[in-house]
Structures are given as structure tokens and as C-alpha cells.
Design an enzyme around this catalytic site. Structure first.
Site, PDB file in Angstrom:
ATOM      1  N   SER A  64       0.939  -1.284  -0.026  1.00  0.00           N
ATOM      2  CA  SER A  64       0.077  -0.017   0.021  1.00  0.00           C
ATOM      3  C   SER A  64       0.779   1.317  -0.092  1.00  0.00           C
ATOM      4  O   SER A  64       0.295   2.413  -0.173  1.00  0.00           O
ATOM      5  CB  SER A  64      -1.046   0.050   1.314  1.00  0.00           C
ATOM      6  OG  SER A  64      -0.010   0.098   2.369  1.00  0.00           O
TER       7      SER A  64
ATOM      8  N   HIS B 179      -3.105  -3.833  -5.584  1.00  0.00           N
ATOM      9  CA  HIS B 179      -3.258  -3.247  -4.428  1.00  0.00           C
ATOM     10  C   HIS B 179      -4.647  -3.368  -3.973  1.00  0.00           C
ATOM     11  O   HIS B 179      -5.545  -2.258  -4.452  1.00  0.00           O
ATOM     12  CB  HIS B 179      -2.797  -1.769  -3.966  1.00  0.00           C
ATOM     13  CG  HIS B 179      -3.140  -1.180  -2.767  1.00  0.00           C
ATOM     14  ND1 HIS B 179      -3.352  -0.105  -2.658  1.00  0.00           N
ATOM     15  CD2 HIS B 179      -3.138  -1.869  -1.225  1.00  0.00           C
ATOM     16  CE1 HIS B 179      -3.727   0.336  -1.447  1.00  0.00           C
ATOM     17  NE2 HIS B 179      -3.503  -0.953  -0.343  1.00  0.00           N
TER      18      HIS B 179
ATOM     19  N   GLU C 178      -6.141  -1.261  -7.079  1.00  0.00           N
ATOM     20  CA  GLU C 178      -5.248  -0.762  -7.715  1.00  0.00           C
ATOM     21  C   GLU C 178      -4.488  -1.615  -8.538  1.00  0.00           C
ATOM     22  O   GLU C 178      -3.690  -2.427  -7.809  1.00  0.00           O
ATOM     23  CB  GLU C 178      -4.552   0.472  -6.933  1.00  0.00           C
ATOM     24  CG  GLU C 178      -5.274   1.296  -6.481  1.00  0.00           C
ATOM     25  CD  GLU C 178      -4.639   2.437  -5.476  1.00  0.00           C
ATOM     26  OE1 GLU C 178      -5.095   3.519  -5.299  1.00  0.00           O
ATOM     27  OE2 GLU C 178      -3.813   1.777  -4.625  1.00  0.00           O
TER      28      GLU C 178
ATOM     29  N   ASN D 109      -4.674   6.510  -1.770  1.00  0.00           N
ATOM     30  CA  ASN D 109      -4.095   7.022  -0.533  1.00  0.00           C
ATOM     31  C   ASN D 109      -3.627   8.203  -0.973  1.00  0.00           C
ATOM     32  O   ASN D 109      -3.341   9.360   0.130  1.00  0.00           O
ATOM     33  CB  ASN D 109      -3.024   6.112   0.008  1.00  0.00           C
ATOM     34  CG  ASN D 109      -3.639   5.007   0.749  1.00  0.00           C
ATOM     35  OD1 ASN D 109      -4.667   5.080   1.485  1.00  0.00           O
ATOM     36  ND2 ASN D 109      -3.003   3.906   0.855  1.00  0.00           N
TER      37      ASN D 109
END
Length: 515
Positions: free
Chosen positions: A131, A152, A164, A202
Site C-alpha cells: 500500500s 493493491h 489498484e 491514498n
């Protein structure tokens, strides 16, 4: 998107045998989806008994699905038959893709991939569920970096319908396409992103918490009020401080610092010293029983909001810089039965209501040549339906503040009272979210449509950042940022070129480059 059945995906999945290293929460979820997608799944974990625990956990999920009529017994048996234990890494030799879901440590992941390269075929794919680590850096330790890719998922994997897909700088296009197809076969939206710090979701999520922390650090208001405003006026499912408590500061603070430093101290991602000190104090959130909120039996203890004070009605004068906002405020005044002044300048005793974008109440009052003692600013960005936010200057007299509070709360709508701030609460957080999203588009981290959908699914925002900017108005967002930057000189608020150009041209923020 619902989970696919074996018949619809077996032929479409680009891989047939998936190896999984690490059977914790993330690994279990990936294994469940892979089995449901028709793949044979080989489970490996260094801890004795971990694979059996994972299989039992996944079996329990499927059993509950059968009990609730969501899954047939035949499907359950078919899924279960696809989960196999790989006692040694060598047992993964026949896999055409291996996914690692182990500790977030670059050296450990590189060592694992070196060992796997000695086991699997040269045309097999190595995927990392990292991540926060660079896919390119992980791949740099491999003999064949072109077959290494980021894959991910988000926790809980079966419920968070997004994955992802992140190629490293040397990952082959064929590997990207095959892993993308696998993600879709597993029932998830596949968000292709470049190998940048925080990848896509993120990265896009940096503004929500960090700007809320900055607002708290400036003592504009308390954490519960910030949460209420962003839920009621912003439409977010959860306020930033509730989210920080849910995630845990031991996780959130590390991510904030990591992305900030990986971007070489980019001001837009600047963390707050508040989380560092609270982390040192052990105030992690729900997991420690206390964070920004205290928890009793798993529930946050939230103080009741103060009620609007009783106040004698005053004549109301509304600034007319924003005709739409002035009209909406006028309707509130009329509905409450208070006197609305229609003159160009306020009378000597009237309450002056201002509607700034990115300015504080003080600056707006002085710019308009008004008596700051009688001025109160109202945030009109999110409308007046579910909550109303008012902001006083340091000179505003209590009589006028209470009158504005009583007026805005006369119909029972909750009112939040803030200290002076450039951009209130909602304006600041929304503008920063949009700005970070616009810069992601400018950098080409992902396509605009992918960015918006990924943020909706991965972060639960009511809209993706570009769609959010269009909803509130690109020109308004640009004005908020311009005014905040002018007042603070903080590069955190400098508008992204992507946002500025499209807002000035009146184009949707998702408009791609012409070439």
C-alpha cells in the site's frame, strides 16, 4: 458490482493458478475472491497453522452466504475445493501468478521475490499488495522486473470493490493488461495508476484528514464540530476525526508522514504535530479506547451540541457579492419573520451577514467597509439545508453573534459557530481535496474518470475530487484557494494548474488535455 459465479469468470480469468503468500486479513480476502473467480489458490504462510485458520475463516464466510441464501451449497463446495495449502514456497512452482500480502518492509518483500523467482516459471507474474512501497523498488531486486506489478486491494477485500493496478517503471504492458483483467474477473473496479507515493487512493485522500487537523490546530472549532460539518454539509459518510479513530493513529500518522516525505516535503501533504503527540500518548482511537473521541462499549462519546440562544430579532443586511447566496439567505430571513434591509449599505444597528469564499470574516468586513463588530460570515458552499456554519470576527459582539445563531437556527436546522478562519471548515477541506485530485490528474497518475471512481469506492467520498469540484463549482473552488493562498502565503493552498485552467475556461475538471 456483485461477486461473479464460477461459470461467468473461469474462461475470462487470464490466470488459472494463483499463489498467495501471507494469509492475514488482506491475504484471506484476496484468496476468497480468487477462488470465487474460478482460480486454483495455493496458500502459503510462514506461521504454522495460519493457512488452516485462513481456510476456516473463508469457509465461515461462504457458510453464512449459504445460510442467507446468497450462495448455493454447490458453489460453496466448488469454492472450497480450490483452496490448497502450499507448505513450502517450492509448492508455488506451478502458479502463473503469485501475490504477496506480507509485512510492509521493502527488504523483506525484495527477499521474498528473489526466492520466488527461483521457484516459479519465467513467464509467471509476481504481484505485490503493498500500500505504500514503490513497486519499482521492489522489482529492482528481481531478475525479471518486467513481470512485477502492484495489485493493491483495500480492507475488507471482498467488500471494497476496488483494486489498484500499479505497474513499475519496467513492468510489461502484457502483465498490466492480464492483471487488470484478473481484478475485473474477481469482481472489482480496477484503477490503473502510476507508481507514485500513495498510488491513487491514498494519494487522493491526503487532504481530508490533514486539512481537518490544520483547522483543529488553528482552534477554529473542536473536532466533533468539524466532523458534523463535513458529514452534514459535505455529504461525507464519516468525519475525518471519526475516520482517524477508526483507522488508528498508529496507521494513519505513519501514512501521512510517509507520503509527505516521499514527495520531498510537498506542502499539500504536510502532516500535523497534533497526531504525533497523540500517538506518543497512546491515543490511537477505537483500538485503545480513546482517540479524538472517548469510547464506551465501542461507541464514541460525543457531547451534545449547544442550542441556539434566545435573541431579539435585528434588522438583517446581506452582502450581495454572491447573488445566489444572498437570495438563499434572504429566504431564511423572510421565513423567520425578521426584517430584511434592501439598501446598498447597512443601517447603524443591523446585523451584517457576509458570504466569503476563502476569505475570513475580518478581511471581508474590512474590504466591504463594514463595522466588524456587527459582522457574521455564513458558509454558503454546501447550502443551508442540513446544517449552517457561521463565523465571527474577533471583534464581533456577542449580541450580533447570538442574533445570527438564533436566526439560522429558527427553523430547527443545526448551527455550527466557528472562530474566524480563511475558508470556514467545509470550504477548506473540499477545496484541498479538489486541488489534490486536480494535481493527480496533472501528473497523469490516473485518468480523470478512474481517479473519481477510485476515490468514491476506496474512500467512500460522496463524489470523486474532480466531480466534487464541478458540483461545488470550479470557479468557486479556485476563488477559495486563491484567497487562502493570498492570505496565508502557504504553498499548501496554491491552486493546481489543472484546476486553474479548467476553472478559468469554464470546463469540467475531468476535461483531458487536448493532445
Amino acid at each position: 458490482m456483485s461477486s461473479p459465479t464460477p461459470s461467468d469468470v473461469t474462461s475470462s480469468a487470464p490466470f488459472h493458478r494463483l499463489g498467495l503468500v501471507g494469509t492475514g486479513a488482506m491475504g484471506r480476502g484476496i484468496a476468497q475472491l480468487a477462488a470465487q473467480a474460478g482460480l486454483e489458490v495455493m496458500l502459503h504462510d510462514a506461521r504454522t497453522g495460519a493457512v488452516d485458520e485462513a481456510r476456516d475463516f473463508i469457509a465461515g464466510i461462504w457458510s453464512r452466504g449459504v445460510a442467507k441464501g446468497r450462495l448455493s451449497e454447490d458453489d460453496q463446495a466448488s469454492y472450497q475445493s480450490r483452496l490448497h495449502e502450499a507448505t513450502e514456497l517450492e509448492d508455488l512452482a506451478g502458479c502463473d501468478i503469485v501475490v504477496e500480502a506480507i509485512v510492509e518492509d521493502l527488504d523483506v518483500k525484495q527477499d521474498l521475490f528473489r526466492r520466488l523467482e527461483a521457484v516459479i516459471a519465467d513467464d509467471a507474474v509476481l504481484a505485490t499488495n503493498t500500500s505504500s512501497l514503490s513497486v519499482t523498488a521492489i522489482a529492482s531486486a528481481c531478475r525479471l522486473p518486467q513481470r512485477v506489478i502492484g495489485f493493491h486491494f483495500f480492507n475488507p477485500v471482498p467488500l471494497m470493490k476496488i483494486v489498484e493496478v500499479i505497474p513499475g517503471l519496467r513492468t510489461s504492458r502484457e502483465v498490466v493488461d492480464h492483471v487488470d483483467a484478473l481484478g475485473q474477473a474477481m469482481g472489482h473496479f480496477t484503477a490503473r495508476a502510476t507508481d507514485t507515493p500513495g498510488f491513487l487512493v491514498n494519494h487522493a485522500g491526503r487532504a481530508f484528514g490533514t486539512e481537518a487537523l490544520r483547522i483543529l490546530g488553528e482552534r477554529v472549532t473542536d473536532h466533533a464540530t468539524i466532523d458534523r460539518i463535513l458529514v452534514d454539509q459535505g455529504g461525507f459518510r464519516m468525519g475525518p476525526f471519526s475516520l482517524l479513530d477508526l483507522t488508528g493513529l498508529d496507521v494513519s500518522h505513519a501514512v501521512m508522514e510517509s507520503i509527505y516525505h516521499q514527495y520531498y516535503e510537498e506542502a499539500r501533504f504536510r502532516p500535523s504535530p497534533l497526531t504525533r503527540s497523540r500517538l506518543d500518548a497512546g491515543l490511537l482511537g477505537r483500538k485503545s479506547g480513546e482517540g479524538f473521541y472517548c469510547y464506551q462499549e465501542g461507541q464514541a462519546v460525543v457531547a451534545k451540541e449547544p442550542s441556539a440562544p434566545a435573541a431579539t430579532p435585528l434588522p438583517i443586511w446581506i452582502s450581495r457579492e454572491d447573488p445566489e447566496a444572498a437570495q438563499a439567505l434572504s429566504a431564511v430571513v423572510t421565513a423567520a419573520g425578521w426584517t430584511l434591509e434592501q439598501r446598498d449599505q447597512p443601517s447603524p444597528d443591523s446585523l451584517c451577514l457576509l458570504t466569503p469564499l476563502g476569505e475570513d470574516a475580518t478581511q471581508t468586513a474590512l474590504r466591504l467597509g463594514l463595522d466588524a463588530r456587527r459582522c457574521v460570515a455564513i458558509d454558503m458552499l454546501g447550502g443551508l439545508d442540513k446544517r449552517r456554519s457561521l463565523m465571527t470576527t474577533p471583534a464581533t459582539q456577542t449580541r450580533y453573534r447570538d442574533a445570527a445563531w438564533a436566526l439560522l437556527g429558527a427553523d430547527g436546522t443545526p448551527v455550527s459557530v466557528l472562530n474566524d478562519s480563511n475558508g470556514f471548515v467545509l470550504q477548506r477541506v473540499v477545496a484541498c481535496i479538489v486541488n489534490v485530485g486536480a494535481d493527480i490528474a496533472q501528473q497523469g497518475v490516473a485518468e480523470p474518470a478512474t481517479l473519481d471512481r477510485a476515490v468514491e469506492l476506496g474512500l467512500g467520498y460522496p463524489r470523486g475530487p474532480l466531480a466534487m469540484g464541478d458540483h461545488f463549482g470550479g470557479r468557486r473552488i479556485l476563488s477559495i484557494l486563491d484567497n487562502m493562498f493570498a492570505a496565508t502565503r502557504d504553498p499548501r493552498y496554491r491552486p493546481s494548474p489543472w484546476l486553474r485552467r479548467r476553472a478559468m475556461l469554464g470546463l469540467p475538471l475531468a476535461t483531458p488535455e487536448s493532445t
